[in-house]
Design an enzyme around this catalytic site. Structure first.
Site, PDB file in Angstrom:
ATOM      1  N   HIS A   1       7.875 -33.259 -10.750  1.00 17.83           N
ATOM      2  CA  HIS A   1       6.780 -32.484 -11.374  1.00 17.83           C
ATOM      3  C   HIS A   1       6.015 -31.783 -10.263  1.00 17.83           C
ATOM      4  O   HIS A   1       5.202 -32.395  -9.582  1.00 17.83           O
ATOM      5  CB  HIS A   1       5.833 -33.411 -12.160  1.00 17.83           C
ATOM      6  CG  HIS A   1       4.806 -32.672 -12.963  1.00 17.83           C
ATOM      7  ND1 HIS A   1       4.539 -32.980 -14.279  1.00 17.83           N
ATOM      8  CD2 HIS A   1       3.975 -31.647 -12.651  1.00 17.83           C
ATOM      9  CE1 HIS A   1       3.593 -32.182 -14.734  1.00 17.83           C
ATOM     10  NE2 HIS A   1       3.222 -31.367 -13.767  1.00 17.83           N
TER      11      HIS A   1
ATOM     12  N   HIS B   1       4.069 -27.862  -9.085  1.00 16.71           N
ATOM     13  CA  HIS B   1       3.674 -26.475  -9.351  1.00 16.71           C
ATOM     14  C   HIS B   1       3.851 -25.681  -8.066  1.00 16.71           C
ATOM     15  O   HIS B   1       3.136 -25.915  -7.098  1.00 16.71           O
ATOM     16  CB  HIS B   1       2.220 -26.418  -9.825  1.00 16.71           C
ATOM     17  CG  HIS B   1       2.004 -27.142 -11.111  1.00 16.71           C
ATOM     18  ND1 HIS B   1       2.161 -26.539 -12.340  1.00 16.71           N
ATOM     19  CD2 HIS B   1       1.693 -28.435 -11.367  1.00 16.71           C
ATOM     20  CE1 HIS B   1       1.942 -27.429 -13.293  1.00 16.71           C
ATOM     21  NE2 HIS B   1       1.657 -28.590 -12.734  1.00 16.71           N
TER      22      HIS B   1
ATOM     23  N   ARG C   1       3.799 -22.258  -8.027  1.00 19.50           N
ATOM     24  CA  ARG C   1       3.080 -20.978  -8.148  1.00 19.50           C
ATOM     25  C   ARG C   1       4.001 -19.787  -7.892  1.00 19.50           C
ATOM     26  O   ARG C   1       5.221 -19.939  -7.772  1.00 19.50           O
ATOM     27  CB  ARG C   1       1.850 -20.932  -7.215  1.00 19.50           C
ATOM     28  CG  ARG C   1       0.919 -22.127  -7.303  1.00 19.50           C
ATOM     29  CD  ARG C   1       0.397 -22.397  -8.678  1.00 19.50           C
ATOM     30  NE  ARG C   1      -0.636 -23.439  -8.691  1.00 19.50           N
ATOM     31  CZ  ARG C   1      -0.978 -24.110  -9.780  1.00 19.50           C
ATOM     32  NH1 ARG C   1      -0.376 -23.913 -10.941  1.00 19.50           N
ATOM     33  NH2 ARG C   1      -1.938 -25.014  -9.723  1.00 19.50           N
TER      34      ARG C   1
ATOM     35  N   ASN D   1       4.393 -23.249 -15.935  1.00 19.12           N
ATOM     36  CA  ASN D   1       3.131 -22.617 -16.378  1.00 19.12           C
ATOM     37  C   ASN D   1       2.528 -21.767 -15.265  1.00 19.12           C
ATOM     38  O   ASN D   1       1.360 -21.902 -14.902  1.00 19.12           O
ATOM     39  CB  ASN D   1       2.123 -23.661 -16.872  1.00 19.12           C
ATOM     40  CG  ASN D   1       1.703 -24.634 -15.779  1.00 19.12           C
ATOM     41  OD1 ASN D   1       2.454 -24.849 -14.826  1.00 19.12           O
ATOM     42  ND2 ASN D   1       0.527 -25.207 -15.906  1.00 19.12           N
TER      43      ASN D   1
END
Lengths: 338, 338
Positions: free
Chosen positions: B13, B15, B17, B41
């Site tokens: 997991h 992020h 970007r 996301n």
């Protein structure tokens, strides 16, 4: 009701700061309140009579019409002589901050029982004890609840000591204050009737809603509103208006405190209106506190109207106020402070 | 033990970007992890196969040695064809964000049951369902707990669908995951094993500790540590490393997310060491996740030592990392990522 005129209010808990911040924030309290109980946790703190006199004079220079009700901060070095000297210069209350619990409380009290001789002296001279009622070593959501048995013990030990549990935030605190004798009262802030923890960390992080005690659950907020609007004289207004410069809020280690002085009465009118309790607004803002402190009622008046909306400024002198940029339904149309 | 060598880890997991932030943060994940499950996301979000391919290529350009395990974001517009196409380009998981629950979740899912046909399609093709397990309309401290019956319902309805409850934060979540079938696992972040709500709002306000789900109580943190260090294959590492530029953290509306990639393994070694469970570190970081996702184990190794202390940088490319400026006991002495 589209307008209400009430006796001019007292703020029984306000941080006026010192220096240039004092100059920019005190006029808001002066504009809306006749009297203000001025918190002593300035930097440097107000702990002795001569500091009280100096600080009171500083405030007078920037807010000459405001009647200041002065306080001293209790520390482990406070003596009975401190209390006697403070009483002589008109100090009405002494404030206890448990060590480390909030802004400038590093030299707060580490052992409350060791202050019992001081409480005894306060009881004798008729000085009110104001409590920041949190046990700092507890989990942040439990700190107020955990303090309540200390409150109970103090009030049982000193049956003639007047005690104010400041800025209560939980239904547990409301229950405890209701169950203790009439010597125990509580102040309620405006922001704790508007905020829950959701408004601090529930969405984006909101440093301008960050305060101590931390706002709690929705049920707590509703119980606070119920207590404030109930017409019970044990609950009265102390805004805990606590300005911090924007750079001390929007940073890596943000200060706790919400600057509510410019919007407090307007918000209260809205809250009491929503509860259909506007008839108790005057008692909450202008009577119960004075009666508890044994002070005469103010003679001025303030008129609030809701025939126009107004938008709260986004900044006052480098401080972001509570509800910055939001539209309020009520506004102050006239303020005759005497 | 003064040093430990483990199979090179996976971060299930993270992020990464896009744009310049991608360039500054992805190398940290590349340095310490063989594979990373890349969250979708971003802004704009990754919802379709062709977006996956483009995003994967963007990552490859700045972190060529990192094996990316790609995901798509489920929305109310996701179709069975979306799932089939995503599967074809190698997508291993689809992520469900309830609407409004965290960063870039405005177009998240407003009705989970209406996605059941999509879950059916995922079950058929063997795509994992990753859940941000919070009900956003609840009080912030109750959101994960309130989601657990939804998790239970999904897992009962789709007995062959592999489900990961991401970044769990409560003892309730640990209990629920333990009680559900082996198709249900959970990731645990490093920061949720280090933080409680006290570290966000208990003292000064700490935006760099602010994340979603919000860290909970001390008992919850301890239960998470217990689950991670227990050697139970239902719990594995997903750091949820989530960098935000400093100006988006230290501001009036701060973003949720903690950038842990540079310190995650060092912290984990310390946590497992404190629990006297270093023998389970490799399973937590490098085996259980791969086994759950049906992937081969990595062949590289990483060596951590505690014969020197190191101080975490205060900033990496405009992002303040987790534990900035703090001294850690463990450091990575060698990383042979393959």
């Amino acid at each position: 009701m589209r307008s209400i005129t009430i006796r001019s209010p007292d703020d029984f808990h306000v941080h006026l700061r010192r220096g240039s911040l004092l100059s920019s924030v005190a006029p808001f309290t002066e504009q809306y309140f006749s009297r203000a109980l001025v918190m002593p946790n300035t930097s440097p703190a107000i702990m002795e009579a001569e500091q009280v006199i100096r600080y009171q004079e500083e405030i007078r220079l920037v807010a000459p019409r405001l009647q200041t009700l002065m306080t001293i901060k209790l520390t482990m070095r406070t003596t009975k002589a401190t209390i006697a000297a403070a009483k002589l210069v008109g100090v009405v209350a002494a404030k206890l901050y448990p060590e480390g619990v909030t802004t400038n409380s590093q030299d707060g009290v580490s052992s409350i029982e060791s202050l019992y001789p001081i409480f005894e002296a306060m009881q004798e001279v008729g000085m009110v004890l104001c409590l920041h009622g949190e046990l700092p070593e507890m989990f942040v959501m439990d700190r107020e609840w955990a303090f309540l048995e200390t409150l109970q013990a103090i009030s049982m030990t000193f049956p003639r000591l007047k005690i104010v549990l400041e800025h209560i935030t939980t239904s547990d605190a409301v229950k405890m204050v209701l169950q203790l004798p009439d010597t125990v009262a509580a102040t309620i802030t405006v922001h704790h009737m508007k905020l829950t923890l959701d408004d601090v960390v529930g969405g984006l992080l909101k440093p301008h809603n960050f305060c101590k005690p931390i706002p709690k659950r929705h049920v707590d907020k509703n119980v606070l509103i119920g207590a404030a609007t109930s017409g019970n004289p044990k609950f009265f207004l102390g805004t805990d208006s606590a300005p911090h410069l924007i750079e001390n809020k929007e940073c890596a280690s943000g200060c706790a405190g919400v600057f509510t002085a410019p919007v407090a009465l307007q918000c209260l009118a809205e809250i009491f209106d929503n509860e259909e309790s506007l008839e108790f607004l005057e008692a909450f803002t202008s009577e119960f506190g004075a009666q508890f402190y044994g002070l005469p009622l103010n003679e001025g008046t303030i008129t609030l109207r809701r025939d126009e909306r107004w938008v709260v400024s986004t900044q006052y002198g480098g401080v972001v106020p509570f509800l910055a940029g939001e539209t309020l339904q009520w506004w102050v149309s006239q303020s005759v402070i005497r």
